[in-house]
Design a protein around this motif. Structure first.
Motif, PDB file in Angstrom:
ATOM      1  N   LEU A  62      59.790  37.118  34.440  1.00 17.74           N
ATOM      2  CA  LEU A  62      59.194  35.720  34.816  1.00 17.74           C
ATOM      3  C   LEU A  62      58.390  35.135  33.871  1.00 17.74           C
ATOM      4  N   ILE A  63      58.598  33.828  33.764  1.00 21.31           N
ATOM      5  CA  ILE A  63      57.443  33.116  33.009  1.00 21.31           C
ATOM      6  C   ILE A  63      56.354  32.758  33.821  1.00 21.31           C
ATOM      7  N   SER A  64      55.084  33.156  33.505  1.00 22.87           N
ATOM      8  CA  SER A  64      54.138  32.990  34.166  1.00 22.87           C
ATOM      9  C   SER A  64      52.781  32.187  33.705  1.00 22.87           C
ATOM     10  N   SER A  65      51.708  31.937  34.375  1.00 22.57           N
ATOM     11  CA  SER A  65      50.616  31.445  34.083  1.00 22.57           C
ATOM     12  C   SER A  65      49.310  31.782  34.919  1.00 22.57           C
ATOM     13  N   PHE A  66      48.336  31.050  34.485  1.00 14.00           N
ATOM     14  CA  PHE A  66      46.931  31.310  35.112  1.00 14.00           C
ATOM     15  C   PHE A  66      46.753  32.977  35.242  1.00 14.00           C
ATOM     16  N   PRO A  67      46.466  33.806  34.206  1.00 11.62           N
ATOM     17  CA  PRO A  67      46.108  35.000  34.560  1.00 11.62           C
ATOM     18  C   PRO A  67      44.551  35.105  35.186  1.00 11.62           C
ATOM     19  N   CYS A  68      44.772  35.880  36.129  1.00  4.73           N
ATOM     20  CA  CYS A  68      43.599  35.745  37.171  1.00  4.73           C
ATOM     21  C   CYS A  68      43.444  37.096  37.614  1.00  4.73           C
ATOM     22  N   ALA A  69      42.208  37.104  38.380  1.00  8.75           N
ATOM     23  CA  ALA A  69      41.750  38.310  38.995  1.00  8.75           C
ATOM     24  C   ALA A  69      41.788  38.038  40.658  1.00  8.75           C
ATOM     25  N   TRP A  70      42.199  39.188  41.254  1.00  5.15           N
ATOM     26  CA  TRP A  70      42.437  38.961  42.664  1.00  5.15           C
ATOM     27  C   TRP A  70      41.332  39.511  43.629  1.00  5.15           C
ATOM     28  N   ILE A  71      40.710  38.783  44.455  1.00  5.84           N
ATOM     29  CA  ILE A  71      39.229  39.259  45.049  1.00  5.84           C
ATOM     30  C   ILE A  71      39.802  38.970  46.503  1.00  5.84           C
ATOM     31  N   THR A  72      39.856  39.894  47.343  1.00  7.54           N
ATOM     32  CA  THR A  72      39.911  39.911  48.873  1.00  7.54           C
ATOM     33  C   THR A  72      38.497  39.701  49.355  1.00  7.54           C
ATOM     34  N   LEU A  73      38.409  38.962  50.452  1.00  2.81           N
ATOM     35  CA  LEU A  73      37.268  38.888  51.199  1.00  2.81           C
ATOM     36  C   LEU A  73      37.578  39.832  52.501  1.00  2.81           C
ATOM     37  N   ARG A  74      36.630  40.771  52.692  1.00  2.00           N
ATOM     38  CA  ARG A  74      37.200  41.758  53.552  1.00  2.00           C
ATOM     39  C   ARG A  74      36.546  41.432  55.033  1.00  2.00           C
ATOM     40  N   VAL A  75      35.849  40.150  55.194  1.00  2.00           N
ATOM     41  CA  VAL A  75      35.617  39.866  56.498  1.00  2.00           C
ATOM     42  C   VAL A  75      36.663  39.484  57.292  1.00  2.00           C
ATOM     43  N   ASN A 100      41.968  29.734  43.581  1.00  2.00           N
ATOM     44  CA  ASN A 100      43.038  29.423  44.525  1.00  2.00           C
ATOM     45  C   ASN A 100      42.958  30.389  45.626  1.00  2.00           C
ATOM     46  N   VAL A 101      42.916  29.767  46.748  1.00  2.00           N
ATOM     47  CA  VAL A 101      42.768  30.784  48.019  1.00  2.00           C
ATOM     48  C   VAL A 101      44.178  30.916  48.796  1.00  2.00           C
ATOM     49  N   VAL A 102      44.288  31.966  49.339  1.00  2.00           N
ATOM     50  CA  VAL A 102      45.365  32.272  50.165  1.00  2.00           C
ATOM     51  C   VAL A 102      45.073  32.975  51.407  1.00  2.00           C
ATOM     52  N   ALA A 103      45.115  32.516  52.580  1.00  2.00           N
ATOM     53  CA  ALA A 103      44.796  32.962  53.743  1.00  2.00           C
ATOM     54  C   ALA A 103      45.882  34.037  54.192  1.00  2.00           C
ATOM     55  N   GLY A 104      45.518  35.114  54.416  1.00  2.00           N
ATOM     56  CA  GLY A 104      46.271  36.177  55.162  1.00  2.00           C
ATOM     57  C   GLY A 104      45.993  36.347  56.443  1.00  2.00           C
ATOM     58  N   PHE A 105      46.767  36.925  57.361  1.00  2.00           N
ATOM     59  CA  PHE A 105      46.600  37.152  58.339  1.00  2.00           C
ATOM     60  C   PHE A 105      44.960  37.527  59.035  1.00  2.00           C
ATOM     61  N   HIS A 106      44.703  38.698  58.138  1.00  2.00           N
ATOM     62  CA  HIS A 106      43.281  39.364  58.386  1.00  2.00           C
ATOM     63  C   HIS A 106      42.579  38.740  57.535  1.00  2.00           C
ATOM     64  N   HIS A 107      42.577  38.550  56.297  1.00  2.00           N
ATOM     65  CA  HIS A 107      41.789  38.259  55.297  1.00  2.00           C
ATOM     66  C   HIS A 107      42.079  37.156  54.524  1.00  2.00           C
ATOM     67  N   ASP A 108      41.110  36.577  53.569  1.00  2.00           N
ATOM     68  CA  ASP A 108      41.482  35.585  52.589  1.00  2.00           C
ATOM     69  C   ASP A 108      41.277  36.205  51.380  1.00  2.00           C
ATOM     70  N   HIS A 109      42.229  35.837  50.460  1.00  2.00           N
ATOM     71  CA  HIS A 109      42.511  36.430  48.876  1.00  2.00           C
ATOM     72  C   HIS A 109      42.169  35.074  48.166  1.00  2.00           C
ATOM     73  N   LEU A 110      41.267  35.523  47.179  1.00  2.00           N
ATOM     74  CA  LEU A 110      40.801  34.533  46.162  1.00  2.00           C
ATOM     75  C   LEU A 110      41.551  34.975  44.852  1.00  2.00           C
ATOM     76  N   PHE A 111      42.147  33.835  44.034  1.00  2.00           N
ATOM     77  CA  PHE A 111      42.573  34.408  42.737  1.00  2.00           C
ATOM     78  C   PHE A 111      41.775  33.293  41.830  1.00  2.00           C
ATOM     79  N   VAL A 112      40.969  33.966  40.764  1.00  2.00           N
ATOM     80  CA  VAL A 112      40.144  33.226  39.936  1.00  2.00           C
ATOM     81  C   VAL A 112      40.459  33.639  38.596  1.00  2.00           C
ATOM     82  N   PRO A 113      40.088  32.682  37.655  1.00  2.00           N
ATOM     83  CA  PRO A 113      40.449  33.117  36.216  1.00  2.00           C
ATOM     84  C   PRO A 113      39.967  34.459  35.708  1.00  2.00           C
ATOM     85  N   TYR A 114      40.758  35.406  35.228  1.00  2.00           N
ATOM     86  CA  TYR A 114      40.913  36.862  34.979  1.00  2.00           C
ATOM     87  C   TYR A 114      39.180  36.971  34.430  1.00  2.00           C
TER      88      TYR A 114
END
Length: 131
Positions: A62-75, A100-114
């Motif tokens: 896959l050709i990819s972009s935006f190298p990022c860190a993944w942070i889960t908000l555990r609330v 970049n925020v992705v909402a999961g069923f239980h938690h929110d997940h953030l993707f920020v520049p690595y």
């Protein structure tokens, strides 16, 4: 598991940001490669968006972009809670960190520049402590 939280003050106080090890990337493809260990997939009219570890993207070509860190908000945030995404993204934006925020069923997940992942976690912990 406890009931999902809707109160913004309690959501912010309970953020409990958890950084995942590794470097993640976004990629676009016509179909999700078989065996790809994606952490997020989104179907769009233009094709699939996938978020996966950089090594997974490379392994599957896959050709990819935006190298990022993944942070889960555990609330445990309710999907209908108002203001959490805005508060978190606003706090990070105020410090020049894309989010970049992705909402999961239980938690929110953030993707920020690595390169800004550790700083983002520190800012989120400070946001939680200030509430």
């Amino acid at each position: 598991m406890s009931a999902p939280e809707r109160d913004l003050a309690r959501l912010l106080a309970g953020l409990d940001p958890h950084p995942h090890p590794g470097e993640y990337v976004f990629a676009s493809c016509a179909r999700v490669p078989e065996g790809l260990a994606a952490v997020v997939t989104v179907a769009e009219p233009e094709g699939w968006t996938v978020v996966c570890e950089r090594a997974e993207a490379e392994r599957t070509g896959l050709i990819s972009s935006f190298p990022c860190a993944w942070i889960t908000l555990r609330v445990h945030s309710a999907l209908e809670a108002v203001g959490l995404t805005a508060a978190v993204a606003g706090a990070l934006a105020g410090e020049g960190i894309a989010c970049n925020v992705v909402a999961g069923f239980h938690h929110d997940h953030l993707f920020v520049p690595y390169a800004q992942g550790e700083r983002a976690v520190a800012l989120l912990r400070a946001l939680a402590a200030s509430g």
